[in-house]
Design a protein around this motif. Structure first.
Motif, PDB file in Angstrom:
ATOM      1  N   THR A 183      65.456  -1.790  58.179  1.00 57.36           N
ATOM      2  CA  THR A 183      66.187  -1.142  57.077  1.00 57.36           C
ATOM      3  C   THR A 183      67.698  -1.304  57.244  1.00 57.36           C
ATOM      4  N   ALA A 184      68.169  -1.090  58.493  1.00 53.47           N
ATOM      5  CA  ALA A 184      69.620  -1.163  58.749  1.00 53.47           C
ATOM      6  C   ALA A 184      70.156  -2.571  58.523  1.00 53.47           C
ATOM      7  N   THR A 185      69.431  -3.595  59.010  1.00 52.70           N
ATOM      8  CA  THR A 185      69.912  -4.975  58.857  1.00 52.70           C
ATOM      9  C   THR A 185      69.834  -5.429  57.402  1.00 52.70           C
ATOM     10  N   TYR A 186      68.812  -4.983  56.683  1.00 53.19           N
ATOM     11  CA  TYR A 186      68.708  -5.334  55.270  1.00 53.19           C
ATOM     12  C   TYR A 186      69.856  -4.693  54.485  1.00 53.19           C
ATOM     13  N   GLN A 187      70.150  -3.432  54.835  1.00 55.74           N
ATOM     14  CA  GLN A 187      71.252  -2.736  54.168  1.00 55.74           C
ATOM     15  C   GLN A 187      72.589  -3.390  54.498  1.00 55.74           C
ATOM     16  N   TYR A 206      65.482 -11.045  51.364  1.00 55.12           N
ATOM     17  CA  TYR A 206      66.662 -10.973  52.226  1.00 55.12           C
ATOM     18  C   TYR A 206      67.426 -12.291  52.215  1.00 55.12           C
ATOM     19  N   LEU A 259      73.256  -6.133  52.286  1.00 54.68           N
ATOM     20  CA  LEU A 259      73.653  -5.714  50.931  1.00 54.68           C
ATOM     21  C   LEU A 259      75.082  -5.172  50.895  1.00 54.68           C
ATOM     22  N   THR A 260      75.556  -4.649  52.031  1.00 53.81           N
ATOM     23  CA  THR A 260      76.920  -4.098  52.099  1.00 53.81           C
ATOM     24  C   THR A 260      77.653  -4.713  53.295  1.00 53.81           C
TER      25      THR A 260
END
Length: 457
Positions: free
Chosen positions: A303-307, A392, A310-311
């Motif tokens: 979740t953290a790496t995907y986020q 991703y 995105l940011t």
């Protein structure tokens, strides 16, 4: 000359037993309890020996359901006792066709259908074998068979000839009972029972061929192993060829070349571990609490790496600028970009995306590794991993500026290919292992593929 106290006591006991027999014959529950008030040990008379004919046996034999239920409530152990003929009360009720009396004790103890009587025959075996004298009675027997199957484990019970209820139905030419059993086995995903062997090493397919039952053979093809050998070393095809019926279509089905060749269980156990087994045993976590922690951490990292993708650091360009104005030296102030591109560029961009993608891929791989022993039921996890990976890396490519497109495509292609190859290798290892397990020629006689990996247990 008067009678002795012992003689008086014996005469009183005989009179009580006579009255009990009358109460059973009349199916009088109130009379039964009146007698018990006079003699609290009344129903125990005759039940002391190792193979007694208890009052419950008498009630079941005569089809007296009300009294039978009361005695079964008072003395639950009687329902499992065998008399000198090797029969439990339920066996006696079945033999005398008292089907209402058969159903009644099952409400108290559903596992009564698993009580083995003479010859190892359980009530389930009995109804699989028995055919009614009329259409109505046959329907009643088939309904009983279906009800007995609610105790799922009853299908594992074997006669003294190592026969399942399916073997018994086939050998008795009870086609309708076989269809009930076959339909149930498919619905509860226990068709492996069809490959169990009796004392001669015959599966139901061997028996269907021996008994010349083409309809059964057609039903079985696709659900059983056709290359299994009995204890005489014969496959179903070889039995068929020894007694040819002229049905060449059946012969073709029995020699289907697309089916894998079976191997002996002892050969499998002597062979080296398969790649699937090595991965599970060497990299799998046996402790369920540890596995849960690893899954939680991997999910959080994913979740953290995907986020982070995105940011990214520095954010995105908010406008389109194909040609930025030059500074006083005539050099462009920045690279052309479009809205939605990452502001970060050059070596910093490549370092960020490469490291973030590596961690993302590692976390996805960890989740898939935890799901590996659960294949094929974990197939949705693998499909989800491919979908998330595609989203991703597609996002990553879109976010790169035009000048960095080539680098973005290279990074995306490398990491996404690595993800696909990793998942494909795991699936291939499981597929080969499963094909090998399905080809094991063993007696069966236990629910569950052998040797089923109890990962995490």
């Amino acid at each position: 000359m008067g009678k002795s106290p012992a003689e008086n006591e014996e005469e009183k006991a005989r009179e009580s037993r006579r009255r009990l027999a009358i109460a059973i014959e009349r199916d009088e529950v109130n009379e039964l309890y009146s007698l018990i008030e006079e003699d609290e040990n009344l129903v125990d008379h005759g039940s002391e020996g190792p193979l007694p004919n208890t009052a419950l046996h008498d009630a079941a034999d005569k089809g007296k359901t009300k009294v039978a239920m009361e005695i079964a409530i008072l003395k639950p152990s009687f329902a499992r006792k065998l008399n000198r003929g090797g029969h439990s009360p339920m066996h006696l009720a079945l033999q005398k066709k008292h089907y209402g009396t058969v159903r009644a004790p099952m409400t108290l103890d559903p596992e009564l259908v698993r009580v083995r009587g003479r010859g190892g025959i359980t009530p389930l075996h009995f109804v699989a074998k028995e055919k009614g004298d009329s259409a109505k009675e046959n329907v009643e027997l088939l309904e009983l068979l279906a009800e007995f199957l609610w105790d799922k484990s009853s299908i594992e019970d074997l006669t003294n000839q190592c026969e399942t209820a399916v073997h018994v139905a086939l050998k008795s030419h009870n086609l309708e009972a076989f269809k009930v059993l076959f339909g149930w086995l498919k619905r509860v995903n226990l068709t492996e029972i069809l490959d169990w062997k009796d004392q001669d090493g015959n599966t139901v397919l061997h028996i269907a061929v021996l008994e010349r039952q083409p309809e059964i053979i057609n039903l079985l093809i696709g659900h059983v192993k056709v290359n299994v050998r009995n204890f005489e070393g014969l496959t179903a095809l070889e039995i068929f060829q020894a007694n040819p019926s002229g049905d060449q279509d059946l012969a073709k089905k029995l020699r289907d070349p697309t089916l894998s060749k079976n191997i002996r269980l002892s050969v499998f156990l002597r062979s080296p571990l398969t790649p699937y087994e090595r991965i599970v045993f060497e990299f799998g976590f046996r402790d369920e609490s540890v596995r849960n922690i690893v899954l939680i951490v991997a999910a959080l990292i994913t979740t953290a790496t995907y986020q982070a993708m995105l940011t990214p650091p520095g954010g995105y360009w908010q406008d389109n600028s194909p040609n930025l104005p030059a500074n006083s030296s005539g050099i462009p102030a920045g690279k052309p970009h479009r809205a939605g591109n990452i502001i970060l560029s050059g070596a910093y961009l490549y370092a960020f995306t490469t490291l973030n993608s590596f961690v993302f891929l590692a976390s996805i791989g960890t989740i898939c590794m935890m799901a590996f022993p659960l294949l094929p039921h974990a197939s949705p996890v693998y499909l989800s991993a491919v979908s998330v990976g595609f989203a991703y890396f597609a996002t990553l490519t879109i976010e790169f500026t035009r000048s960095d497109d080539v680098a973005g495509i290279v990074i995306t292609a490398c990491f996404f290919s690595l993800l696909l190859v990793s998942l494909a290798a795991k699936w291939k290892a499981w597929s080969n292992h499963n094909r090998l397990l399905c080809g094991i020629d063993a007696t069966g006689r236990r629910v569950g593929h052998f040797p089923k990996l109890k990962h995490g247990k």
